[in-house]
Design a protein around this motif. Structure first.
Motif, PDB file in Angstrom:
ATOM      1  N   ALA A  77       0.776  -1.315   0.055  1.00 15.67           N
ATOM      2  CA  ALA A  77       0.005  -0.045  -0.072  1.00 15.67           C
ATOM      3  C   ALA A  77       0.781   1.287   0.082  1.00 15.67           C
ATOM      4  O   ALA A  77       0.606   2.270   0.787  1.00 15.67           O
ATOM      5  N   ASP A  78       1.955   1.160  -0.850  1.00 13.51           N
ATOM      6  CA  ASP A  78       2.584   2.435  -0.755  1.00 13.51           C
ATOM      7  C   ASP A  78       2.508   3.362  -1.935  1.00 13.51           C
ATOM      8  O   ASP A  78       3.122   4.334  -2.366  1.00 13.51           O
ATOM      9  N   GLY A  79       1.386   2.938  -2.855  1.00 13.11           N
ATOM     10  CA  GLY A  79       0.905   3.707  -4.050  1.00 13.11           C
ATOM     11  C   GLY A  79       1.851   3.495  -5.356  1.00 13.11           C
ATOM     12  O   GLY A  79       1.635   3.972  -6.103  1.00 13.11           O
ATOM     13  N   THR A  80       2.597   2.369  -5.096  1.00 15.54           N
ATOM     14  CA  THR A  80       3.200   2.021  -6.403  1.00 15.54           C
ATOM     15  C   THR A  80       3.403   0.525  -6.585  1.00 15.54           C
ATOM     16  O   THR A  80       3.330  -0.335  -5.535  1.00 15.54           O
ATOM     17  N   LEU A  81       3.972  -0.182  -7.826  1.00 22.58           N
ATOM     18  CA  LEU A  81       4.233  -1.282  -7.948  1.00 22.58           C
ATOM     19  C   LEU A  81       5.530  -1.661  -7.986  1.00 22.58           C
ATOM     20  O   LEU A  81       6.284  -0.977  -9.020  1.00 22.58           O
ATOM     21  N   ASP A  82       6.478  -2.287  -7.066  1.00 19.93           N
ATOM     22  CA  ASP A  82       7.841  -2.686  -7.354  1.00 19.93           C
ATOM     23  C   ASP A  82       8.013  -3.741  -8.271  1.00 19.93           C
ATOM     24  O   ASP A  82       7.054  -4.603  -8.655  1.00 19.93           O
ATOM     25  N   PHE A  83       9.109  -4.213  -8.502  1.00 19.11           N
ATOM     26  CA  PHE A  83       9.337  -5.290  -9.386  1.00 19.11           C
ATOM     27  C   PHE A  83       8.598  -6.561  -8.691  1.00 19.11           C
ATOM     28  O   PHE A  83       8.143  -7.403  -9.635  1.00 19.11           O
ATOM     29  N   LYS A  84       8.988  -6.707  -7.567  1.00 17.58           N
ATOM     30  CA  LYS A  84       8.199  -8.120  -6.974  1.00 17.58           C
ATOM     31  C   LYS A  84       6.792  -8.024  -6.954  1.00 17.58           C
ATOM     32  O   LYS A  84       6.362  -9.133  -7.493  1.00 17.58           O
ATOM     33  N   GLU A  85       6.294  -6.954  -6.761  1.00 19.94           N
ATOM     34  CA  GLU A  85       4.926  -6.962  -6.950  1.00 19.94           C
ATOM     35  C   GLU A  85       4.447  -7.266  -8.100  1.00 19.94           C
ATOM     36  O   GLU A  85       3.446  -7.750  -8.867  1.00 19.94           O
ATOM     37  N   TYR A  86       5.142  -6.657  -9.251  1.00 20.82           N
ATOM     38  CA  TYR A  86       4.798  -6.625 -10.632  1.00 20.82           C
ATOM     39  C   TYR A  86       5.068  -8.356 -11.159  1.00 20.82           C
ATOM     40  O   TYR A  86       4.159  -8.697 -12.011  1.00 20.82           O
ATOM     41  N   ILE A  87       5.944  -8.678 -10.779  1.00 21.14           N
ATOM     42  CA  ILE A  87       6.141 -10.164 -11.193  1.00 21.14           C
ATOM     43  C   ILE A  87       5.331 -11.245 -10.631  1.00 21.14           C
ATOM     44  O   ILE A  87       4.841 -11.976 -11.458  1.00 21.14           O
ATOM     45  N   VAL A  88       4.829 -10.822  -9.382  1.00 14.34           N
ATOM     46  CA  VAL A  88       3.855 -11.507  -8.660  1.00 14.34           C
ATOM     47  C   VAL A  88       2.698 -11.492  -9.513  1.00 14.34           C
ATOM     48  O   VAL A  88       1.611 -12.235  -9.918  1.00 14.34           O
ATOM     49  N   ALA A  89       2.228 -10.236  -9.924  1.00 12.87           N
ATOM     50  CA  ALA A  89       1.073 -10.106 -10.776  1.00 12.87           C
ATOM     51  C   ALA A  89       1.036 -10.809 -12.150  1.00 12.87           C
ATOM     52  O   ALA A  89       0.155 -11.464 -12.485  1.00 12.87           O
ATOM     53  N   LEU A  90       2.216 -10.683 -12.637  1.00 10.65           N
ATOM     54  CA  LEU A  90       2.509 -11.232 -14.014  1.00 10.65           C
ATOM     55  C   LEU A  90       2.123 -12.860 -14.068  1.00 10.65           C
ATOM     56  O   LEU A  90       1.575 -13.507 -14.827  1.00 10.65           O
ATOM     57  N   HIS A  91       2.956 -13.404 -12.792  1.00 15.83           N
ATOM     58  CA  HIS A  91       2.824 -14.796 -12.733  1.00 15.83           C
ATOM     59  C   HIS A  91       1.385 -15.294 -12.399  1.00 15.83           C
ATOM     60  O   HIS A  91       0.668 -16.139 -13.004  1.00 15.83           O
ATOM     61  N   LEU A  92       0.453 -14.420 -11.374  1.00 18.78           N
ATOM     62  CA  LEU A  92      -0.815 -14.960 -11.143  1.00 18.78           C
ATOM     63  C   LEU A  92      -1.749 -14.883 -12.410  1.00 18.78           C
ATOM     64  O   LEU A  92      -2.476 -15.636 -12.505  1.00 18.78           O
ATOM     65  N   THR A  93      -1.672 -13.750 -12.848  1.00 17.46           N
ATOM     66  CA  THR A  93      -2.533 -13.607 -14.259  1.00 17.46           C
ATOM     67  C   THR A  93      -2.145 -14.598 -15.591  1.00 17.46           C
ATOM     68  O   THR A  93      -3.053 -14.643 -16.304  1.00 17.46           O
ATOM     69  N   SER A  94      -0.979 -15.076 -15.567  1.00 11.15           N
ATOM     70  CA  SER A  94      -0.736 -15.984 -16.787  1.00 11.15           C
ATOM     71  C   SER A  94      -0.737 -17.411 -16.520  1.00 11.15           C
ATOM     72  O   SER A  94      -0.862 -18.092 -17.311  1.00 11.15           O
ATOM     73  N   GLY A  95      -0.490 -17.693 -15.207  1.00 10.48           N
ATOM     74  CA  GLY A  95      -0.211 -19.151 -14.903  1.00 10.48           C
ATOM     75  C   GLY A  95      -0.435 -19.581 -13.409  1.00 10.48           C
ATOM     76  O   GLY A  95      -0.066 -20.418 -12.927  1.00 10.48           O
ATOM     77  N   GLY A  96      -0.892 -18.646 -12.671  1.00  9.54           N
ATOM     78  CA  GLY A  96      -1.169 -18.764 -11.301  1.00  9.54           C
ATOM     79  C   GLY A  96      -2.100 -19.948 -10.800  1.00  9.54           C
ATOM     80  O   GLY A  96      -2.884 -20.179 -11.551  1.00  9.54           O
ATOM     81  N   LYS A  97      -2.045 -20.628  -9.672  1.00  2.43           N
ATOM     82  CA  LYS A  97      -2.831 -21.631  -9.224  1.00  2.43           C
ATOM     83  C   LYS A  97      -4.335 -21.025  -9.269  1.00  2.43           C
ATOM     84  O   LYS A  97      -4.354 -19.925  -8.718  1.00  2.43           O
ATOM     85  N   THR A  98      -5.174 -21.889  -9.237  1.00  5.55           N
ATOM     86  CA  THR A  98      -6.714 -21.326  -9.125  1.00  5.55           C
ATOM     87  C   THR A  98      -7.039 -20.789  -7.823  1.00  5.55           C
ATOM     88  O   THR A  98      -7.666 -19.581  -7.697  1.00  5.55           O
TER      89      THR A  98
END
Length: 207
Positions: A77-98
Motif C-alpha cells: 500500500a505504498d502507491g506504487t508497484l515494485d518489481f516483486k509486486e509486478y512479477i507476482v501479478a504477471l505470474h498470477l494472471t498468466s499461470g497462477g494456481k486457481t
C-alpha cells in the motif's frame, strides 16, 4: 521489497521469486532489465498503470477498474508497484494456481480491506467493469445481467445473501469464482507484459 533501483536483482529477491513463480533465473533477470528500461525509478506509479490500462481499452473508461486492480497488487500500500509486486501479478494472471487467483479476486472485491465483501463493494467493482464494456456489447448481454445493478444483484443472490434489514457480507475466498472466471480477460498476462513491448523491440527475449 526488492532492490528496485539496482541494475541487478538481489540474491534474496531472486530466490524468493524463483520459489514462488514459474519463472527461471534467466527470465527474471531479463524481465528486471526490461522493467527498469520502462520504469527507471524501479516502480510503476498508479498514473502509469492507469495509462497502460487505457491503451488496452481505447473506447471505454477503465480508470476505476485499473485503480482497483492496482490496489489489489500494491501489497504494501505504498502507491506504487515494485518489481516483486509486478512479477507476482504477471505470474498470477498468466499461470497462477486457481486458489491464488481466487484469493486475488477476493482482495479485488474487498475494497475496504476488512476481510469481507459487502453488496456495495460488489456493485462498485461490477460498475467499474461495465465501464470497460462497449455500449454495443452491453446490449448483447443476457437480460438478467445487462446492467451493473442486475449483475451485482445476480452475484449477491447466487451466494445466498438475501436482504432482511441487516447488513450481510461474503467472507469466503472462494465465492468470487464465477465472477472472476467471467471477467478474467480484463486482467491477463498480455496486460502485465505490455511494459515489455518497447523493450522487446530492442531485445531477442520473448515474454
Amino acid at each position: 521489497m526488492g532492490n528496485t533501483k539496482s541494475s541487478a536483482l538481489s540474491k534474496e529477491l531472486l530466490e524468493e521469486l524463483k520459489s514462488n513463480t514459474k519463472y527461471t533465473e534467466a527470465e527474471l533477470c531479463t524481465w528486471y532489465q526490461s522493467f527498469l528500461k520502462e520504469c527507471p525509478s524501479g516502480r510503476i506509479s498508479k498514473q502509469q498503470f492507469e495509462g497502460i490500462y487505457a491503451s488496452f481499452f481505447p473506447d471505454a473508461d477503465p480508470t476505476a477498474y485499473a485503480r482497483h486492480v492496482f490496489r489489489s497488487f500494491d501489497t504494501n500500500a505504498d502507491g506504487t508497484l515494485d518489481f516483486k509486486e509486478y512479477i507476482v501479478a504477471l505470474h498470477l494472471t498468466s499461470g497462477g494456481k486457481t486458489l491464488q487467483k481466487l484469493e486475488w479476486a477476493f482482495g479485488l472485491y474487498d475494497v475496504d480491506g476488512n476481510g469481507t465483501i459487502s453488496k456495495n463493494e460488489i456493485q462498485e467493482i461490477v460498475r467499474s467493469i461495465f465501464n470497460m464494456i462497449p455500449a454495443d456489447a452491453q446490449k448483447k448481454l443476457p437480460e438478467d445481467e445487462n446492467t451493473p445493478e442486475k449483475r451485482a444483484e445476480k452475484i449477491w443472490t447466487f451466494f445466498g445473501k438475501k436482504e432482511n434489514g441487516k447488513p450481510h457480507f461474503i467472507n469466503s475466498h472462494l465465492v468470487i469464482c464465477c465472477t472472476f472466471t467471467r471477467h478474467k480477460h480484463f486482467v491477463d498476462a498480455s496486460f502485465f507484459g505490455s511494459l515489455q513491448i518497447k523493450s522487446q523491440r530492442e531485445s531477442s527475449f520473448r515474454a
